[in-house]
Write an enzyme that holds these catalytic residues in place. Structure first.
Site, PDB file in Angstrom:
ATOM      1  CB  SER A  34       8.708   3.104   6.337  1.00 36.67           C
ATOM      2  OG  SER A  34       8.739   3.413   7.327  1.00 36.67           O
TER       3      SER A  34
ATOM      4  CE1 TYR B   5       3.206   2.790   7.349  1.00 33.03           C
ATOM      5  CE2 TYR B   5       5.118   2.257   8.713  1.00 33.03           C
ATOM      6  CZ  TYR B   5       4.887   3.301   7.371  1.00 33.03           C
ATOM      7  OH  TYR B   5       4.907   4.576   7.027  1.00 33.03           O
TER       8      TYR B   5
HETATM    9  N1  LIG Z   1       6.069  10.816   5.774  1.00 32.90           N
HETATM   10  C1  LIG Z   1       6.321  10.327   6.070  1.00 32.90           C
HETATM   11  O1  LIG Z   1       7.246  10.367   7.812  1.00 32.90           O
HETATM   12  C2  LIG Z   1       6.314   8.563   5.771  1.00 32.90           C
HETATM   13  C3  LIG Z   1       7.718   8.016   6.540  1.00 32.90           C
HETATM   14  C4  LIG Z   1       8.102   6.652   5.277  1.00 32.90           C
HETATM   15  C5  LIG Z   1       7.659   5.958   5.011  1.00 32.90           C
HETATM   16  N2  LIG Z   1       6.104   6.930   4.426  1.00 32.90           N
HETATM   17  C6  LIG Z   1       4.938   6.082   3.501  1.00 32.90           C
HETATM   18  O2  LIG Z   1       5.225   7.446   2.655  1.00 32.90           O
HETATM   19  C7  LIG Z   1       3.185   7.707   1.327  1.00 32.90           C
HETATM   20  C8  LIG Z   1       2.353   8.400   1.686  1.00 32.90           C
HETATM   21  O3  LIG Z   1       2.983   8.891   3.123  1.00 32.90           O
HETATM   22  P1  LIG Z   1       1.796   9.918   3.363  1.00 32.90           P
HETATM   23  O4  LIG Z   1       3.458  11.035   4.713  1.00 32.90           O
HETATM   24  O5  LIG Z   1       2.159  11.251   2.654  1.00 32.90           O
HETATM   25  O6  LIG Z   1       1.637   9.691   4.188  1.00 32.90           O
HETATM   26  P2  LIG Z   1      -0.464  11.175   4.420  1.00 32.90           P
HETATM   27  O7  LIG Z   1       0.192  12.238   4.727  1.00 32.90           O
HETATM   28  O8  LIG Z   1      -0.861  10.271   5.340  1.00 32.90           O
HETATM   29  O9  LIG Z   1      -1.104  10.514   2.880  1.00 32.90           O
HETATM   30  C9  LIG Z   1      -1.492   9.296   2.602  1.00 32.90           C
HETATM   31  C10 LIG Z   1      -1.791   8.780   1.177  1.00 32.90           C
HETATM   32  O10 LIG Z   1      -2.582   7.671   0.859  1.00 32.90           O
HETATM   33  C11 LIG Z   1      -3.848   7.803   0.621  1.00 32.90           C
HETATM   34  N3  LIG Z   1      -4.373   6.703   1.010  1.00 32.90           N
HETATM   35  C12 LIG Z   1      -4.635   5.255   2.443  1.00 32.90           C
HETATM   36  N4  LIG Z   1      -5.303   5.098   2.382  1.00 32.90           N
HETATM   37  C13 LIG Z   1      -6.116   4.716   0.453  1.00 32.90           C
HETATM   38  C14 LIG Z   1      -6.453   3.300  -0.268  1.00 32.90           C
HETATM   39  N5  LIG Z   1      -7.711   3.094   0.216  1.00 32.90           N
HETATM   40  N6  LIG Z   1      -6.917   3.993  -1.628  1.00 32.90           N
HETATM   41  C15 LIG Z   1      -6.191   5.328  -1.860  1.00 32.90           C
HETATM   42  N7  LIG Z   1      -5.565   6.239  -1.124  1.00 32.90           N
HETATM   43  C16 LIG Z   1      -5.526   5.607  -0.326  1.00 32.90           C
HETATM   44  C17 LIG Z   1      -3.944   8.998   1.396  1.00 32.90           C
HETATM   45  O11 LIG Z   1      -5.521   9.280   0.308  1.00 32.90           O
HETATM   46  P3  LIG Z   1      -6.981   9.527   1.367  1.00 32.90           P
HETATM   47  O12 LIG Z   1      -6.700  11.482   1.590  1.00 32.90           O
HETATM   48  O13 LIG Z   1      -8.202   9.565   0.534  1.00 32.90           O
HETATM   49  O14 LIG Z   1      -6.944   9.038   2.442  1.00 32.90           O
HETATM   50  C18 LIG Z   1      -3.360  10.019   1.240  1.00 32.90           C
HETATM   51  O15 LIG Z   1      -3.372  10.109  -0.261  1.00 32.90           O
HETATM   52  C19 LIG Z   1       2.776   6.315   2.186  1.00 32.90           C
HETATM   53  O16 LIG Z   1       3.244   5.114   1.813  1.00 32.90           O
HETATM   54  C20 LIG Z   1       3.583   6.411   4.265  1.00 32.90           C
HETATM   55  O17 LIG Z   1       3.781   4.580   4.320  1.00 32.90           O
HETATM   56  C21 LIG Z   1       5.531   8.116   4.665  1.00 32.90           C
END
Ligand SMILES: NC(=O)c1ccc[n+]([C@@H]2O[C@H](COP(=O)([O-])OP(=O)(O)OC[C@H]3O[C@@H](n4cnc5c(N)ncnc54)[C@H](OP(=O)(O)O)[C@@H]3O)[C@@H](O)[C@H]2O)c1
Length: 236
Positions: free
Chosen positions: A143, A158
């Site tokens: 990110s 974070y």
């Molecule tokens: N959305 C944004 O704007 C954004 C921006 C920049 C970067 N990102 C990055 O993109 C990635 C995905 O984010 P997202 O937006 O899709 O977030 P999200 O909707 O909160 O989904 C997070 C995912 O990570 C999984 N997770 C968390 N802890 C885990 C663990 N210990 N073992 C296995 N899985 C785990 C969650 O599983 P559970 O369902 O089991 O909790 C879920 O599938 C992350 O690395 C985030 O930092 C997102």
């Protein structure tokens, strides 16, 4: 058929990666903490039977080793570290446990374990699977919150985890170059997911389509760098 392994594939960006790769004819090894509760993944499997769902909690390193053992001998073209946690949200929920003066060091350790240490453990556990593949790519969703223009104060757990993840991907590049493996870190933009929240300006499909194009274009010369979903190189 190229193979991608995705962590945190049950919802959000991981689910969209699984959908797009599966619909493009890839073999998808979709991993998540709770396969029984991963209804969207199972629905996707109904139309894409090549998709496999495997249990994986990336914070539990024994389960990483166990999965690598079960998949021994199977090449993985793209190892996609997507699973991530944000930690407490002061801006949205008034929870100040990753803010100066009220830092919760246990939460910081948990965020570092999932966002930073788990991708290293995944690299160590799956290096032979990736080295045995055609494309040989090890990538992580980071990110711009972890890059210096966003050092605006606050969100310490974070931001530091993603800055360190960028360093990890850059630092692994020379380690893995002799095996022919390329690495990269990506920012997907600010996307409407549970983490990104409803105010995010972007939907997942165009971001993930863009990221897949950038992953497709990775070469040894580009290894170790940090990229936006558009293909723009990012500072950190
Ligand atoms: N959305 C944004 O704007 C954004 C921006 C920049 C970067 N990102 C990055 O993109 C990635 C995905 O984010 P997202 O937006 O899709 O977030 P999200 O909707 O909160 O989904 C997070 C995912 O990570 C999984 N997770 C968390 N802890 C885990 C663990 N210990 N073992 C296995 N899985 C785990 C969650 O599983 P559970 O369902 O089991 O909790 C879920 O599938 C992350 O690395 C985030 O930092 C997102």
């Amino acid at each position: 058929m190229p193979v991608v392994l995705i962590t945190g594939a049950n919802r959000g960006l991981g689910l969209e990666f699984a959908r797009q790769y599966a619909e493009s004819g890839w073999k998808v090894l979709a991993t998540c903490r709770d396969p029984a509760g991963a209804g969207d993944l199972h629905a996707l499997r109904a139309s894409c039977p090549a998709l496999e769902v495997h249990p994986l909690d990336v914070a539990d390193f024994a389960t990483i080793d166990a999965l690598a053992g079960r998949l021994a001998g199977r090449p993985i073209d793209v190892l996609l570290n997507n699973a991530g946690v944000f930690g407490p949200k002061a801006h949205a929920e008034g929870d100040r446990r990753q803010e100066f003066g009220s830092m919760d060091y246990g939460i910081w350790a948990e965020v570092l374990r999932v966002n930073l240490m788990a991708p290293m453990k995944m690299a160590e556990a799956f290096v032979e699977h990736v080295a045995a593949s055609t494309q040989k790519k090890l990538v992580a969703i980071s990110s711009t919150e972890g890059s210096s223009p966003n050092a605006k104060g606050g969100i310490h757990a974070y931001r530091t985890s993603k800055a360190a993840l960028n360093m990890l991907m850059q630092n692994l590049a020379p380690d893995l170059a002799p095996r022919g493996i390329v690495t990269a870190a990506f920012c997907p933009g600010w996307i409407k997911t549970r983490m990104g929240g409803p105010r995010a300006p972007l939907e997942a499909p165009p971001s993930i389509a863009g990221l897949r194009r950038v992953i497709d274009g990775l070469t040894p010369e580009r290894s170790g760098k940090f990229w936006l979903w558009t293909g723009q190189a990012l500072p950190w």
